[in-house]
Design a protein around this motif. Sequence first.
Motif, PDB file in Angstrom:
ATOM      1  N   ALA A 225       0.820  -1.213   0.000  1.00 47.61           N
ATOM      2  CA  ALA A 225       0.000   0.000   0.000  1.00 47.61           C
ATOM      3  C   ALA A 225       0.854   1.263   0.000  1.00 47.61           C
ATOM      4  O   ALA A 225       0.531   2.244  -0.679  1.00 47.61           O
ATOM      5  CB  ALA A 225      -0.938  -0.003   1.198  1.00 47.61           C
ATOM      6  N   THR A 243      -5.977   0.397  -8.073  1.00 50.89           N
ATOM      7  CA  THR A 243      -5.440  -0.550  -7.109  1.00 50.89           C
ATOM      8  C   THR A 243      -5.777  -1.981  -7.482  1.00 50.89           C
ATOM      9  O   THR A 243      -6.892  -2.297  -7.888  1.00 50.89           O
ATOM     10  CB  THR A 243      -5.937  -0.257  -5.683  1.00 50.89           C
ATOM     11  N   ASP A 245      -4.568  -4.119  -5.067  1.00 49.76           N
ATOM     12  CA  ASP A 245      -4.120  -4.568  -3.746  1.00 49.76           C
ATOM     13  C   ASP A 245      -5.294  -5.176  -2.989  1.00 49.76           C
ATOM     14  O   ASP A 245      -6.086  -4.465  -2.361  1.00 49.76           O
ATOM     15  CB  ASP A 245      -3.523  -3.396  -2.970  1.00 49.76           C
ATOM     16  N   PHE A 247      -5.263  -6.749  -0.341  1.00 46.06           N
ATOM     17  CA  PHE A 247      -5.060  -6.722   1.103  1.00 46.06           C
ATOM     18  C   PHE A 247      -5.474  -5.394   1.726  1.00 46.06           C
ATOM     19  O   PHE A 247      -5.790  -5.332   2.911  1.00 46.06           O
ATOM     20  CB  PHE A 247      -3.583  -6.960   1.444  1.00 46.06           C
ATOM     21  N   ASN A 248      -5.453  -4.319   0.920  1.00 49.97           N
ATOM     22  CA  ASN A 248      -5.619  -2.975   1.490  1.00 49.97           C
ATOM     23  C   ASN A 248      -6.560  -2.090   0.683  1.00 49.97           C
ATOM     24  O   ASN A 248      -6.527  -0.871   0.795  1.00 49.97           O
ATOM     25  CB  ASN A 248      -4.242  -2.277   1.577  1.00 49.97           C
ATOM     26  N   TYR A 249      -7.423  -2.694  -0.137  1.00 47.53           N
ATOM     27  CA  TYR A 249      -8.224  -1.923  -1.092  1.00 47.53           C
ATOM     28  C   TYR A 249      -9.175  -0.907  -0.472  1.00 47.53           C
ATOM     29  O   TYR A 249      -9.350   0.179  -1.045  1.00 47.53           O
ATOM     30  CB  TYR A 249      -8.992  -2.871  -2.023  1.00 47.53           C
ATOM     31  N   LEU A 298     -12.701  -7.438   4.273  1.00 45.96           N
ATOM     32  CA  LEU A 298     -11.241  -7.453   4.245  1.00 45.96           C
ATOM     33  C   LEU A 298     -10.639  -8.741   4.810  1.00 45.96           C
ATOM     34  O   LEU A 298      -9.706  -9.299   4.193  1.00 45.96           O
ATOM     35  CB  LEU A 298     -10.698  -6.226   4.972  1.00 45.96           C
ATOM     36  N   ARG A 302      -8.117 -11.071   2.550  1.00 44.29           N
ATOM     37  CA  ARG A 302      -6.744 -11.398   2.957  1.00 44.29           C
ATOM     38  C   ARG A 302      -6.537 -12.905   3.051  1.00 44.29           C
ATOM     39  O   ARG A 302      -5.438 -13.394   2.776  1.00 44.29           O
ATOM     40  CB  ARG A 302      -6.422 -10.701   4.274  1.00 44.29           C
TER      41      ARG A 302
END
Length: 378
Positions: A225, A243, A245, A247-249, A298, A302
């Motif tokens: 991130a 993004t 990502d 894991f951190n969207y 989340l 993950r």
Amino acid sequence: MIEFSGRGTKYRLGPAHQVEPAHQVGPVFQSRVAYAAAPVTADPQAENIPGAPAALDWDTTLRFRHHLWSYGFGVAEAMDTAQRGAGLDYPATRELIRRSAVEARSVGGAIVAGVGTDQLPPGPATVDEITKAYLEQLADVRDAGATPVLMCSRHLAAAARHADDYKHVYGELLSQTDKPVLLHWLGEAFDPALAGYWGSPGTVEEIIAEHRDRIAGIKISLLDADYEIAMRRRLPPGVAMYTGDDFNYPALILGDEHGHSEALLGVLAVIAPPAARAFRALDAGDVATYNTIMAPTLPLARHLFATPTYHYKTGIVFLNWLAGHQDHFTMVNGAQSGRSPRHLLELMRLADQAGLLPDADMATRRANAWLTTIGLNR
């Protein structure tokens, strides 16, 4: 409450979740651009074994794209979520892009599609051969009517000797685009063969700076991130960060005082109904509701993308089966074996807690049948 059990494993699925019907969902989101990278559905009666050409269940595959469009998402077609480079061969890829683009036009849905070099045989290739392969796929995507996404190439990662090789190949591609395209940077967590792509991180930024009028944005899937935010702030005006990502969207999409990331994510294929409500809350400036909706997705994401990350496609198809989007748990290339029973059981629990299983009875029946076949139900 319905219970399934196995050796040392017991869990009760919650009551049926009230998943918001798609027809109640409004138009494409106003404050963010959001593409869901969609999986494919294998034909369970075909020879979808490791190494065999991919055979798809076209009706189910395309119906799932309509599911995503109906919730306001664009479709990112023929990306790694669709098992690109992991069983989906290029003839099937080309047909998938063509058919999906036709369906997109029928409903006014947004669609982007991956451009790569996977029609080349495995093994060494010259930079000229790689460029030619990219250009062939670029023409296929343009002819289909989708926006191209220039994906990372395993062949280029192996052949490039320095940053200038990347600049040459991407320069040739971008010189052939008549409309802005997206770049795609897939990190080695998703594909170990792409380690060291670009030669150095600054290379892609140099490519963007030189060709900014032909690049609408870049999607990065590095699961970092801080790096994404730093790069986002360096992008020239008019070039968006997307993004990837998983894991951190939520925080990356929300952004900060300096800007935000748009979304091009595989996890959106799983969480489309609640995510649509979250994006509409963000459109209304209701950050608290956005965070409240996104928070329970989340832990699921993950776990779904846990190491080895490249097997996340197995989890997506497993959840789509439990949620009723397809009627079997068979994948192209036999990839249903990519995750352990323990991993998938935890994924089911997290999906239940996130409210993603609309029919608890059906999900339980299917889970019990699967547990029986793998020897965990007596």
